[in-house]
Design a protein around this motif. Structure first.
Motif, PDB file in Angstrom:
ATOM      1  N   PRO A 172      41.946  42.312  42.655  1.00  0.00           N
ATOM      2  CA  PRO A 172      40.987  41.486  41.915  1.00  0.00           C
ATOM      3  C   PRO A 172      41.020  41.738  40.419  1.00  0.00           C
ATOM      4  CG  PRO A 172      39.882  43.366  42.823  1.00  0.00           C
ATOM      5  CD  PRO A 172      41.309  43.459  43.298  1.00  0.00           C
ATOM      6  N   VAL A 173      40.557  40.779  39.678  1.00  0.00           N
ATOM      7  CA  VAL A 173      40.386  40.952  38.244  1.00  0.00           C
ATOM      8  C   VAL A 173      39.178  41.837  37.983  1.00  0.00           C
ATOM      9  CG1 VAL A 173      39.874  39.767  36.069  1.00  0.00           C
ATOM     10  CG2 VAL A 173      41.408  38.715  37.740  1.00  0.00           C
ATOM     11  N   GLY A 174      39.355  42.878  37.168  1.00  0.00           N
ATOM     12  CA  GLY A 174      38.229  43.702  36.749  1.00  0.00           C
ATOM     13  C   GLY A 174      37.702  44.668  37.780  1.00  0.00           C
ATOM     14  N   ARG A 175      38.499  44.991  38.806  1.00  0.00           N
ATOM     15  CA  ARG A 175      38.074  45.974  39.794  1.00  0.00           C
ATOM     16  C   ARG A 175      39.056  47.128  39.805  1.00  0.00           C
ATOM     17  NH1 ARG A 175      33.640  45.113  43.284  1.00  0.00           N
ATOM     18  NH2 ARG A 175      32.570  43.300  42.444  1.00  0.00           N
ATOM     19  N   GLY A 176      38.556  48.334  40.084  1.00  0.00           N
ATOM     20  CA  GLY A 176      39.394  49.510  40.015  1.00  0.00           C
ATOM     21  C   GLY A 176      40.163  49.807  41.280  1.00  0.00           C
ATOM     22  N   SER A 177      39.709  49.320  42.415  1.00  0.00           N
ATOM     23  CA  SER A 177      40.384  49.660  43.669  1.00  0.00           C
ATOM     24  C   SER A 177      40.240  48.538  44.664  1.00  0.00           C
ATOM     25  CB  SER A 177      39.813  50.959  44.269  1.00  0.00           C
ATOM     26  OG  SER A 177      38.536  50.728  44.812  1.00  0.00           O
ATOM     27  N   TRP A 178      41.124  48.559  45.641  1.00  0.00           N
ATOM     28  CA  TRP A 178      41.102  47.552  46.713  1.00  0.00           C
ATOM     29  C   TRP A 178      39.817  47.649  47.528  1.00  0.00           C
ATOM     30  CZ3 TRP A 178      41.736  47.849  52.199  1.00  0.00           C
ATOM     31  CH2 TRP A 178      42.027  46.634  52.802  1.00  0.00           C
ATOM     32  N   LEU A 179      39.318  48.860  47.738  1.00  0.00           N
ATOM     33  CA  LEU A 179      38.098  49.034  48.515  1.00  0.00           C
ATOM     34  C   LEU A 179      36.894  48.447  47.788  1.00  0.00           C
ATOM     35  CD1 LEU A 179      38.566  52.634  49.956  1.00  0.00           C
ATOM     36  CD2 LEU A 179      38.784  50.458  51.157  1.00  0.00           C
ATOM     37  N   ASP A 180      36.879  48.544  46.455  1.00  0.00           N
ATOM     38  CA  ASP A 180      35.808  47.929  45.689  1.00  0.00           C
ATOM     39  C   ASP A 180      35.826  46.416  45.877  1.00  0.00           C
ATOM     40  OD1 ASP A 180      34.892  50.285  44.664  1.00  0.00           O
ATOM     41  OD2 ASP A 180      36.075  50.177  42.842  1.00  0.00           O
ATOM     42  N   TRP A 181      37.011  45.854  45.919  1.00  0.00           N
ATOM     43  CA  TRP A 181      37.144  44.411  46.035  1.00  0.00           C
ATOM     44  C   TRP A 181      36.635  43.916  47.392  1.00  0.00           C
ATOM     45  CZ3 TRP A 181      42.083  41.260  47.145  1.00  0.00           C
ATOM     46  CH2 TRP A 181      41.844  39.915  46.887  1.00  0.00           C
ATOM     47  N   SER A 182      36.705  44.735  48.393  1.00  0.00           N
ATOM     48  CA  SER A 182      36.265  44.294  49.715  1.00  0.00           C
ATOM     49  C   SER A 182      34.779  43.959  49.734  1.00  0.00           C
ATOM     50  CB  SER A 182      36.571  45.373  50.763  1.00  0.00           C
ATOM     51  OG  SER A 182      35.745  46.501  50.558  1.00  0.00           O
ATOM     52  N   ARG A 183      34.037  44.409  48.716  1.00  0.00           N
ATOM     53  CA  ARG A 183      32.609  44.107  48.643  1.00  0.00           C
ATOM     54  C   ARG A 183      32.326  42.898  47.740  1.00  0.00           C
ATOM     55  NH1 ARG A 183      32.526  49.867  48.327  1.00  0.00           N
ATOM     56  NH2 ARG A 183      32.287  49.772  46.079  1.00  0.00           N
ATOM     57  N   ASP A 184      33.384  42.324  47.177  1.00  0.00           N
ATOM     58  CA  ASP A 184      33.202  41.206  46.253  1.00  0.00           C
ATOM     59  C   ASP A 184      33.133  39.900  47.030  1.00  0.00           C
ATOM     60  OD1 ASP A 184      34.808  40.314  43.098  1.00  0.00           O
ATOM     61  OD2 ASP A 184      33.234  39.325  44.244  1.00  0.00           O
ATOM     62  N   LYS A 185      31.933  39.304  47.079  1.00  0.00           N
ATOM     63  CA  LYS A 185      31.725  38.086  47.856  1.00  0.00           C
ATOM     64  C   LYS A 185      32.263  36.853  47.144  1.00  0.00           C
ATOM     65  CE  LYS A 185      29.474  40.449  50.941  1.00  0.00           C
ATOM     66  NZ  LYS A 185      30.075  40.749  52.260  1.00  0.00           N
ATOM     67  N   THR A 186      32.606  36.977  45.850  1.00  0.00           N
ATOM     68  CA  THR A 186      33.048  35.811  45.094  1.00  0.00           C
ATOM     69  C   THR A 186      34.554  35.621  45.132  1.00  0.00           C
ATOM     70  OG1 THR A 186      33.277  37.054  43.020  1.00  0.00           O
ATOM     71  CG2 THR A 186      31.094  36.130  43.523  1.00  0.00           C
ATOM     72  N   MET A 187      35.293  36.541  45.688  1.00  0.00           N
ATOM     73  CA  MET A 187      36.747  36.458  45.694  1.00  0.00           C
ATOM     74  C   MET A 187      37.221  35.351  46.620  1.00  0.00           C
ATOM     75  SD  MET A 187      39.536  37.598  44.525  1.00  0.00           S
ATOM     76  CE  MET A 187      38.791  38.968  43.653  1.00  0.00           C
ATOM     77  N   GLY A 188      38.131  34.538  46.131  1.00  0.00           N
ATOM     78  CA  GLY A 188      38.688  33.465  46.936  1.00  0.00           C
ATOM     79  C   GLY A 188      39.742  33.979  47.896  1.00  0.00           C
ATOM     80  N   PRO A 189      39.979  33.276  48.997  1.00  0.00           N
ATOM     81  CA  PRO A 189      40.977  33.706  49.986  1.00  0.00           C
ATOM     82  C   PRO A 189      42.405  33.520  49.478  1.00  0.00           C
ATOM     83  CG  PRO A 189      40.061  31.583  50.602  1.00  0.00           C
ATOM     84  CD  PRO A 189      39.273  32.057  49.429  1.00  0.00           C
ATOM     85  N   THR A 190      43.272  34.422  49.859  1.00  0.00           N
ATOM     86  CA  THR A 190      44.693  34.362  49.513  1.00  0.00           C
ATOM     87  C   THR A 190      45.520  34.241  50.785  1.00  0.00           C
ATOM     88  OG1 THR A 190      44.518  35.603  47.438  1.00  0.00           O
ATOM     89  CG2 THR A 190      46.640  35.669  48.570  1.00  0.00           C
ATOM     90  N   THR A 191      46.495  33.356  50.768  1.00  0.00           N
ATOM     91  CA  THR A 191      47.415  33.196  51.891  1.00  0.00           C
ATOM     92  C   THR A 191      48.781  33.735  51.501  1.00  0.00           C
ATOM     93  OG1 THR A 191      46.272  31.216  52.682  1.00  0.00           O
ATOM     94  CG2 THR A 191      48.532  31.551  53.438  1.00  0.00           C
ATOM     95  N   LEU A 192      49.296  34.675  52.290  1.00  0.00           N
ATOM     96  CA  LEU A 192      50.614  35.255  52.050  1.00  0.00           C
ATOM     97  C   LEU A 192      51.543  34.927  53.208  1.00  0.00           C
ATOM     98  CD1 LEU A 192      49.634  38.855  50.832  1.00  0.00           C
ATOM     99  CD2 LEU A 192      50.194  36.873  49.410  1.00  0.00           C
ATOM    100  N   ILE A 193      52.707  34.371  52.903  1.00  0.00           N
ATOM    101  CA  ILE A 193      53.758  34.135  53.894  1.00  0.00           C
ATOM    102  C   ILE A 193      54.955  34.969  53.454  1.00  0.00           C
ATOM    103  CG2 ILE A 193      55.200  32.427  55.046  1.00  0.00           C
ATOM    104  CD1 ILE A 193      53.107  30.317  54.209  1.00  0.00           C
ATOM    105  N   VAL A 194      55.218  36.026  54.208  1.00  0.00           N
ATOM    106  CA  VAL A 194      56.198  37.032  53.806  1.00  0.00           C
ATOM    107  C   VAL A 194      57.381  37.031  54.761  1.00  0.00           C
ATOM    108  CG1 VAL A 194      56.571  39.477  53.314  1.00  0.00           C
ATOM    109  CG2 VAL A 194      54.324  38.438  52.874  1.00  0.00           C
TER     110      VAL A 194
END
Length: 300
Positions: free
Chosen positions: A83-105
């Motif tokens: 996420p923009v402006g977050r220090g860690s992935w775990l912090d981002w998991s609490r961000d309700k405003t983050m849009g969904p991302t689709t990855l095809i790998v």
């Protein structure tokens, strides 16, 4: 005048819409030795094995995420939606405003993958030879692969396994486990999820549940060990007629029935026990429940 005032607002809305659907198109050299780490919070992740010496990533990047990049040094590569402006992935998991991302790998079939998701669905197809590790919270996980080592930890998301896992460790809290192609070593654990599993012949198999029901069908390897422990979940085990094992089963208050041997009722109070020998008695089978019913059937 009104039209002039609305133009900046309309421009902002158009830019926001574009950012919410940023296309992803990344490539990186890869090989059978590649180990790829993937993390995504919301949306979906699809991992597909192919015959090219290349890692390819497509999809759509969610609003509020940093530009995506493949990082690391071969053979260890990383793909992290951050996420923009977050220090860690775990912090981002609490961000309700983050849009969904689709990855095809897409990556080489023999590569190994380590995937971490929160509410994103996950599918893995076509991996043949590489190890697979998954950690998820609520997203459903579907794996169709041939792997020597599979480890999946889930909270409420279900696990569906196809293909073949030689050594499987599957754990959920409330998610169901469907695993009809387990190899010779497996550990299954759930609290309230239902387990349906099959495979073998098992050298080592252990299953633990609190309230989830269990349906298991498979063969025991020569000298193998199979253990099932349940609190209130019902257990049904189907064994082939040529099974060779010492069988011990008990339940404190549940009903116990078996096509192999005759259960004995407790002298005082509820409960039943069974101790018998099937075939040559080379392996060991132990089943214990507190209030769950036990059914041991001849699969012939």
């Amino acid at each position: 005048m009104k039209t002039t005032r609305l133009l900046p607002l309309m421009l902002c809305l158009c830019v926001g819409s574009a950012l919410a659907d940023t296309p992803i198109d990344l490539r990186h050299a890869a090989s059978a030795r590649t180990h790829l780490e993937i993390s995504n919070v919301k949306g979906a992740v699809s991992v597909i094995g192919w015959d090219r010496p290349e890692l390819q990533v497509k999809g759509q990047l969610g609003e509020g995420a940093l530009p995506l990049a493949i990082t690391g040094t071969a053979p260890s590569l990383s793909l992290k939606v951050e996420p923009v402006g977050r220090g860690s992935w775990l912090d981002w998991s609490r961000d309700k405003t983050m849009g969904p991302t689709t990855l095809i790998v897409h990556l080489p079939r023999s590569a190994s993958v380590d995937v971490r998701v929160v509410s994103a669905t996950l599918s893995i197809d076509g991996i043949d030879g590489g190890a697979i590790a998954v950690k998820t919270v609520s997203g459903k996980t579907r794996i169709n692969a041939r792997t020597p080592l599979l480890k999946v930890d889930s909270v409420s998301g279900g696990i569906e396994l196809a293909g073949h896992a030689q050594d499987a460790d599957l754990q959920t809290v409330s998610g169901d486990i469907l695993a009809p192609v387990l190899g010779d070593k497996a550990r299954l654990q759930t609290v309230s999820g239902e387990i349906q599993a099959a495979g073998g012949p098992w050298r080592s198999f252990s299953l633990s549940t609190v309230s989830g029901d269990v349906r298991l069908k498979g063969a025991l390897a020569e000298g193998g060990n199979l253990g099932i422990d349940s609190m209130s979940g019902d257990v049904q085990l189907q064994l082939p007629p040529d099974t060779s094992a010492s069988l011990r089963a008990s339940t404190f208050s549940g009903d116990l029935r078996s096509d192999f041997g005759k259960p004995a009722q407790a002298d005082h109070g509820p409960g039943s026990t069974l101790e018998t020998r099937i075939g040559g008695g080379a392996g060991n089978i132990a089943i214990e429940t507190f209030s769950g019913d036990v059914r041991i059937r001849n699969a012939d």
